[in-house]
Design a protein around this motif. Structure first.
Motif, PDB file in Angstrom:
ATOM      1  N   ARG A  79    -106.570  20.461  91.969  1.00  0.00           N
ATOM      2  CA  ARG A  79    -107.770  19.648  92.219  1.00  0.00           C
ATOM      3  C   ARG A  79    -108.139  18.801  91.006  1.00  0.00           C
ATOM      4  NH1 ARG A  79    -109.386  24.139  95.426  1.00  0.00           N
ATOM      5  NH2 ARG A  79    -110.424  25.143  93.691  1.00  0.00           N
ATOM      6  N   LEU A  80    -107.693  19.226  89.822  1.00  0.00           N
ATOM      7  CA  LEU A  80    -107.972  18.469  88.599  1.00  0.00           C
ATOM      8  C   LEU A  80    -106.982  17.319  88.405  1.00  0.00           C
ATOM      9  CD1 LEU A  80    -108.745  21.445  86.215  1.00  0.00           C
ATOM     10  CD2 LEU A  80    -110.367  19.928  87.360  1.00  0.00           C
ATOM     11  N   LYS A  81    -105.981  17.239  89.265  1.00  0.00           N
ATOM     12  CA  LYS A  81    -104.978  16.175  89.248  1.00  0.00           C
ATOM     13  C   LYS A  81    -104.306  15.996  87.883  1.00  0.00           C
ATOM     14  CE  LYS A  81    -107.154  13.638  93.013  1.00  0.00           C
ATOM     15  NZ  LYS A  81    -106.576  14.437  94.023  1.00  0.00           N
ATOM     16  N   PRO A  82    -103.637  17.036  87.387  1.00  0.00           N
ATOM     17  CA  PRO A  82    -102.940  16.903  86.092  1.00  0.00           C
ATOM     18  C   PRO A  82    -101.721  15.991  86.224  1.00  0.00           C
ATOM     19  CG  PRO A  82    -102.388  18.998  87.114  1.00  0.00           C
ATOM     20  CD  PRO A  82    -103.447  18.358  87.985  1.00  0.00           C
ATOM     21  N   ASP A  83    -101.380  15.326  85.120  1.00  0.00           N
ATOM     22  CA  ASP A  83    -100.181  14.494  85.078  1.00  0.00           C
ATOM     23  C   ASP A  83     -98.931  15.346  84.870  1.00  0.00           C
ATOM     24  OD1 ASP A  83    -101.628  11.975  85.207  1.00  0.00           O
ATOM     25  OD2 ASP A  83    -102.277  12.414  83.168  1.00  0.00           O
ATOM     26  N   VAL A  84     -99.104  16.435  84.147  1.00  0.00           N
ATOM     27  CA  VAL A  84     -98.007  17.343  83.815  1.00  0.00           C
ATOM     28  C   VAL A  84     -98.520  18.767  84.014  1.00  0.00           C
ATOM     29  CG1 VAL A  84     -96.497  18.162  81.954  1.00  0.00           C
ATOM     30  CG2 VAL A  84     -97.093  15.757  82.083  1.00  0.00           C
ATOM     31  N   VAL A  85     -97.670  19.651  84.503  1.00  0.00           N
ATOM     32  CA  VAL A  85     -98.033  21.054  84.660  1.00  0.00           C
ATOM     33  C   VAL A  85     -97.094  21.900  83.825  1.00  0.00           C
ATOM     34  CG1 VAL A  85     -98.200  22.982  86.276  1.00  0.00           C
ATOM     35  CG2 VAL A  85     -98.934  20.699  87.000  1.00  0.00           C
ATOM     36  N   LEU A  86     -97.665  22.775  83.024  1.00  0.00           N
ATOM     37  CA  LEU A  86     -96.886  23.703  82.205  1.00  0.00           C
ATOM     38  C   LEU A  86     -97.100  25.117  82.716  1.00  0.00           C
ATOM     39  CD1 LEU A  86     -97.801  22.331  78.647  1.00  0.00           C
ATOM     40  CD2 LEU A  86     -95.812  21.766  80.046  1.00  0.00           C
ATOM     41  N   LEU A  87     -96.042  25.888  82.792  1.00  0.00           N
ATOM     42  CA  LEU A  87     -96.129  27.289  83.198  1.00  0.00           C
ATOM     43  C   LEU A  87     -95.823  28.129  81.969  1.00  0.00           C
ATOM     44  CD1 LEU A  87     -94.116  27.080  86.543  1.00  0.00           C
ATOM     45  CD2 LEU A  87     -96.595  26.996  86.240  1.00  0.00           C
ATOM     46  N   GLY A  88     -96.769  28.945  81.570  1.00  0.00           N
ATOM     47  CA  GLY A  88     -96.585  29.774  80.382  1.00  0.00           C
ATOM     48  C   GLY A  88     -96.762  31.248  80.692  1.00  0.00           C
ATOM     49  N   GLY A  89     -96.424  32.071  79.752  1.00  0.00           N
ATOM     50  CA  GLY A  89     -96.658  33.503  79.903  1.00  0.00           C
ATOM     51  C   GLY A  89     -95.399  34.269  80.247  1.00  0.00           C
ATOM     52  N   ASP A  90     -95.612  35.503  80.568  1.00  0.00           N
ATOM     53  CA  ASP A  90     -94.518  36.398  80.955  1.00  0.00           C
ATOM     54  C   ASP A  90     -94.751  36.813  82.396  1.00  0.00           C
ATOM     55  OD1 ASP A  90     -96.826  37.735  80.231  1.00  0.00           O
ATOM     56  OD2 ASP A  90     -95.777  39.550  79.686  1.00  0.00           O
ATOM     57  N   TYR A  91     -93.887  36.369  83.234  1.00  0.00           N
ATOM     58  CA  TYR A  91     -94.073  36.593  84.668  1.00  0.00           C
ATOM     59  C   TYR A  91     -93.435  37.882  85.086  1.00  0.00           C
ATOM     60  CZ  TYR A  91     -95.662  31.847  84.648  1.00  0.00           C
ATOM     61  OH  TYR A  91     -96.356  30.711  84.395  1.00  0.00           O
TER      62      TYR A  91
END
Length: 91
Positions: A79-91
């Protein structure tokens, strides 16, 4: 009733066990945080001015976190309409 040392140790052990099991199963799975932060970077190229970066981390999909929970977090970020999405953390 007098509290003996043995009873106090039992009480502390049970309390610690409840916290160790309760927090990651009851509290953390329902804890979503959405923060909006502006970062000023000197000498940043003009082409990156106003770039919106979405960062989402630590889903830990499993017994207590469902696909619906993850979908809810992704929708909130989208909903914030990001230009780039980063996935971080330990899944």
């Amino acid at each position: 009733m007098k509290l003996t040392r043995r009873d106090a140790i039992k009480y502390l052990f049970r309390s610690g066990l409840l916290c160790a099991v309760g927090y990651p199963t009851l509290v953390e799975p329902n804890w979503q945080s959405l923060e909006i932060t502006q970062v000023a970077i000197r000498n940043l190229s003009v082409q990156f001015d106003g770039l919106r970066i979405g960062f989402i981390a630590d889903f830990h999909r499993g017994l207590y976190i469902s696909n619906t929970d993850i979908g809810s977090a992704v929708k909130a970020m989208n909903r914030l309409k990001p230009d780039v999405v980063l996935l971080g953390g330990d899944y």
